[in-house]
Design an enzyme around this catalytic site. Structure first.
Site, PDB file in Angstrom:
ATOM      1  CB  CYS A 144       1.300 -23.961  20.298  1.00 20.63           C
ATOM      2  SG  CYS A 144      -0.314 -24.699  19.986  1.00 20.63           S
ATOM      3  CB  CYS A 163      -3.209 -23.785  14.238  1.00 21.53           C
ATOM      4  SG  CYS A 163      -1.759 -22.835  14.689  1.00 21.53           S
TER       5      CYS A 163
HETATM    6 FE1  FES Z   1      -1.618 -23.086  19.158  1.00 25.10          FE
HETATM    7 FE2  FES Z   1      -2.419 -22.098  16.871  1.00 25.10          FE
HETATM    8  S1  FES Z   1      -0.706 -21.477  18.025  1.00 25.10           S
HETATM    9  S2  FES Z   1      -3.307 -23.694  17.975  1.00 25.10           S
END
Ligand code: FES
Length: 211
Positions: free
Chosen positions: A36, A107
């Site tokens: 992400c 995450c």
């Molecule tokens: Fe990036 Fe959770 S979406 S740390």
């Protein structure tokens, strides 16, 4: 639509424990998630005699799951020895929080990697690494994959920021493909130093820019 998070996750997200930095940290690391582009930093203070984590702080540039996991793992790690803290898994952290949505696994993995990297940083700085491998271009490249390019939200290797790497007689020389006066050049340079300098056989890191 109902919130995908349980009450405990929301409580840690709204009131995260151990947020911030430690001025005189003994070990520190910033890890980025390739999934992400978010980042987490972890700072630890370690008792040199017992190798227990006496204090720990984190900063998250990630989502609610990441903040909640950072909060819970700092609570879990405080007071533990480095060996014990290393064994904390994202699964345990997630269970301690009462569960996270499956899509948010990365995450919590990111938060746990941040903790492990801070421990590794301490061990490298204090000569505690047992399975020492010689630093090669590949070792350096692997570490650079953990440095995020804030412009793209991906690591600096994937975004072709690494122009040259040379490792010779304990000196690591790098050329980063960006202008030296770029708004992120100083931050990237510092992060690269943080990742490479603690390697046990590295005496010097020389970082240059293409312009
Ligand atoms: Fe990036 Fe959770 S979406 S740390």
């Amino acid at each position: 639509m109902a919130f995908p998070y349980n009450d405990k996750v929301l409580e840690h997200f709204r009131n995260p424990r151990n947020v911030g930095r430690l001025e005189d940290a003994d070990g520190k690391a910033t890890e980025g998630s390739p999934a992400c582009g978010d980042m987490v930093s972890v700072n630890i203070k370690v008792d040199p005699a017992t190798h227990k984590i006496t204090d720990i702080k984190f900063e998250s540039y990630g989502c609610a799951s990441n903040i909640a996991t950072g909060s819970i793992i700092t609570e879990m790690a405080k007071g533990k020895t480095l060996e014990e803290a290393k064994k904390i898994t994202w699964k345990e952290a997630s269970e301690e929080l009462g569960g996270l949505p499956a899509i948010k696994v990365h995450c919590s993995v990111l938060a746990v990697e941040g903790l492990r990297a801070a421990i590794q940083n301490y061990e490298e700085k204090h000569g505690l690494v047992t399975n020492r491998v010689d630093t090669t271009e590949d070792v350096v490249l692997k570490r650079l994959k953990k440095v995020m390019n804030p412009l793209k939200g991906l690591d600096m290797v994937a975004t072709n920021l690494v122009k040259e790497i040379e490792v010779k007689d304990g000196v690591v020389r790098l050329v980063i493909d960006m202008p030296e006066d770029h708004q992120f050049s100083a931050a990237i340079k510092e992060e690269v130093r943080e990742k490479i300098e603690p390697l046990w056989d590295v005496k010097k890191v020389q970082i240059g820019f293409t312009e």
